[in-house]
Design a protein around this motif. Structure first.
Motif, PDB file in Angstrom:
ATOM      1  N   LEU A 189       0.826  -1.205   0.000  1.00 19.06           N
ATOM      2  CA  LEU A 189       0.000   0.000   0.000  1.00 19.06           C
ATOM      3  C   LEU A 189       0.865   1.262   0.000  1.00 19.06           C
ATOM      4  N   ALA A 190       1.845   1.300   0.911  1.00 13.78           N
ATOM      5  CA  ALA A 190       2.673   2.504   1.014  1.00 13.78           C
ATOM      6  C   ALA A 190       3.522   2.684  -0.238  1.00 13.78           C
TER       7      ALA A 190
ATOM      8  N   VAL B 233       0.720   7.920  -6.367  1.00 13.18           N
ATOM      9  CA  VAL B 233      -0.317   8.854  -5.913  1.00 13.18           C
ATOM     10  C   VAL B 233       0.352  10.168  -5.548  1.00 13.18           C
TER      11      VAL B 233
ATOM     12  N   TYR C  96       2.816   1.815  -3.260  1.00 15.29           N
ATOM     13  CA  TYR C  96       1.980   2.315  -4.342  1.00 15.29           C
ATOM     14  C   TYR C  96       1.718   3.813  -4.162  1.00 15.29           C
ATOM     15  N   ALA C  97       1.456   4.203  -2.923  1.00 16.65           N
ATOM     16  CA  ALA C  97       1.202   5.620  -2.659  1.00 16.65           C
ATOM     17  C   ALA C  97       2.417   6.457  -3.046  1.00 16.65           C
ATOM     18  N   PHE C  98       3.605   6.009  -2.643  1.00 14.63           N
ATOM     19  CA  PHE C  98       4.809   6.782  -2.941  1.00 14.63           C
ATOM     20  C   PHE C  98       5.159   6.745  -4.424  1.00 14.63           C
TER      21      PHE C  98
END
Lengths: 303, 296
Positions: A117-118, A125, A120-122
């Motif tokens: 999750l993290a 997003v 992908y965010a970095f």
């Protein structure tokens, strides 16, 4: 000159000479005798590196009465499994195995989730504070958990989770190292894939699960190998958190077992116990040598 | 205009939501403990003073005058000096061999790397066995060489050296793999050009391989120095830091101070000192990385 014996003799000599030449070429073409000496030296080093372990293996399989007298030397013909049986009954190694497996894979499963999750965010997003957060994650890589063992103990104490398996796992549920590793991999995937999937009406989390994660399987495998190796071998943190056999992992159990046996006569048991603890990872390493080494290579370079 | 604002807010929420689980655990077990330790290092808190007493930088001043702490710090420095250059040199030689060897390549990789797959605590058992007087292989070797019975771990003059030998055995193979990676990235035509010019192997090594693996050397040196502070598990099995603190290392000493002497304030001050040291080393690393590795 037509003497058959003579021709036979000379051809033998010629054959011998060509064999010597071939051997020489095999040894020397890559740089003459210095190269041969270099090969011999490094192979000798490799052999020396194996000696400690070979000796422990030998002692572990040697009848303990015999090992006490010879300390690993002596008759090379007598082999036994009695030491392993003694160790297995002498301490709850079965329980330790189960604990280590539970802790190691429990950590891994949660890590895979938080890290994906993290990462992908970095990677994909654009949100406010991303740069600052990323720097904050970097800090964790610089300060290894070993240095914070004592402070983390206090935190765990405040949470009332001392002497629990979840307490041993909790500090490792997030992994900055894993986030970095995966972020790099995610960023290398073409953005068009994501756009196409979104046109089809796939949600962003769906995209992560169905496109990003499957395409980065080798990176996940590298991360898993490094994570499992690290937590399988971890000692200091479980030592201070676990206080009972229900929660102790293999490493702590081994340390206790080794300390309870003091005399030289019991070295066979300590060696057997040491092998029991080290075996699973070693077997994995021997079977997938290349993948293991590659994983650690990436881990070090990118972590 | 307002639609764009809503869109941005949603993206921010989504981003933070994804990072939140990681952030929660990092906060609880990295950031919060760090701040807490930094604060505790300014207080006196031990068995005699259960209620924390503010002493400012008093703990740090006391550390600088504490002979045991200075001794342990010195040990750690020697431990680093003993392990870092030797294991790096060996790692380089191993990689050179494992990269080019015609035969014995897999053997070399496995033989050098396998110690890293063994838990440090098991490594300690193995080497304690090797060092056991009368029994151990290395103890016998040392006795034979010196002509008398020696206890390598019982003598303050040899105990640190014995630990260093073990650390080199464990670490060199790990550093080898970074050199392997670096050597595989050196363009092969460089060597071909060099040999076409008649350069000897030795010259190629000196002019091509060593300079081009320099960033790796820096990188490995930093990891090796960091590890000199982190690798302490063996002390529980082998020496307990003795005899007379001759083999104690910083992290082990912090453990003793915290869990055996219950001096939380001093333990916190030492932790702060150690984190500062590690951050300093990492700063070196980031410095070196900027030149050697570029992100996309």
């Amino acid at each position: 000159m037509n003497n058959p014996v003579l021709t036979w003799g000379s051809s033998k000599r010629a054959r011998r000479r060509s064999a010597v030449r071939r051997l020489r070429r095999a040894l020397l073409t890559r740089g003459g005798w210095p190269s041969a000496a270099w090969h011999a030296l490094m192979l000798a080093f490799g052999a020396i590196w194996l000696v400690p372990f070979a000796w422990v293996v030998r002692t572990a399989f040697q009848p303990s009465s015999e090992a006490a007298g010879s300390g690993g030397f002596g008759a090379w013909t007598s082999w036994t499994l009695a030491n392993f049986a003694h160790v297995w009954e002498g301490a709850p190694f079965g329980r330790y195995y189960a604990n280590t497996a539970l802790i190691t894979f429990g950590i891994l499963i949660v890590q895979l989730l938080t890290v994906t999750l993290a990462a992908y965010a970095f990677a994909r997003v654009r949100f406010a504070g991303r740069g600052m957060l990323f720097a904050l994650f970097l800090a964790q890589i610089m300060v290894p958990p070993d240095a914070l063992v004592f402070s983390n103990y206090q935190v765990l104490n405040q949470m009332g989770l001392l002497d629990t398996k979840i307490g041993i796992m909790l500090p490792y549920f997030a992994s900055s190292f894993g986030v970095f590793l995966l972020r790099q991999a995610f960023r290398q995937l073409p953005y068009e894939l994501e756009e196409a999937a979104r046109m089809e009406g796939c949600s962003r989390l769906g995209i992560v699960a169905r496109i990003y994660a499957p395409l980065c399987r080798p990176v996940y495998l590298s991360f898993a190998i490094v994570s499992v190796s690290f937590h399988w071998n971890d000692f200091l943190w479980p030592l201070i958190v676990a206080n009972s056999d229900t929660n102790r992992p293999l490493t702590v159990g081994l340390a206790l077992f080794a300390k309870s046996t003091e005399s030289g006569a019991q070295w066979s048991y300590v060696c057997a116990a040491t092998l029991l603890v080290a075996a699973p990872l070693l077997v994995g390493f021997l079977a997938f040598q290349r993948k293991f080494i590659d994983s650690f290579m990436h881990a070090g370079l990118k972590g | 205009m307002s639609a764009g604002w809503i869109e941005r807010a949603r993206r921010n929420a989504f981003g933070w939501g994804l990072v939140l689980p990681s952030l929660l655990f990092l906060g609880l077990f990295t950031y919060y403990p760090m701040l807490r330790t930094a604060r505790l290092s300014l207080f006196e808190q031990d068995l005699a003073t259960p209620k924390p007493l503010f002493v400012g930088l008093g703990n740090f001043a006391a550390l600088l005058k504490d002979p045991v702490f200075l001794k342990v710090l010195g040990n750690n420095a020697w431990y680093a000096v003993g392990t870092v250059p030797a294991s790096i040199a060996l790692a380089f030689a191993m990689a050179l061999f494992a990269d080019k060897a015609v035969r014995g390549r897999t053997f070399a990789r496995v033989a050098f790397f396998y110690p890293n797959m063994i838990p440090m605590i098991a490594v300690a058992n193995i080497w304690l066995f090797l060092y056991t007087p009368h029994f151990g292989l290395l103890a016998r070797l040392a006795s034979w060489l010196s002509g008398q019975n020696v206890s390598l771990l019982g003598d303050p003059h040899t105990v640190l050296g014995a630990m260093i030998a073990m650390a080199i055995w464990k670490e060199a193979g790990y550093f080898m793999i970074f050199y392997l990676a670096a050597m595989q990235q050196i363009p092969k035509d460089l060597f071909e050009a060099a040999s076409a010019d008649g350069a000897r192997k030795w010259t190629a090594l000196r002019r091509i391989t060593i300079p081009l693996t320099m960033p790796t050397t820096l990188f490995v040196a930093v990891i090796a120095m960091t590890n000199a502070f982190k690798l302490v598990d063996h002390l529980w099995i082998m020496t307990k830091g003795g005899p007379n603190h001759a083999s104690s290392l910083l992290l082990y000493h912090i453990y003793e101070t915290s869990f055996q002497f219950y001096d939380q304030g001093m333990a916190a001050a030492m932790t702060v000192a150690m984190i500062a040291l590690l951050l300093l080393l990492s700063a070196l690393q980031v410095f070196g990385w900027d030149r050697s590795i570029h992100y996309d």
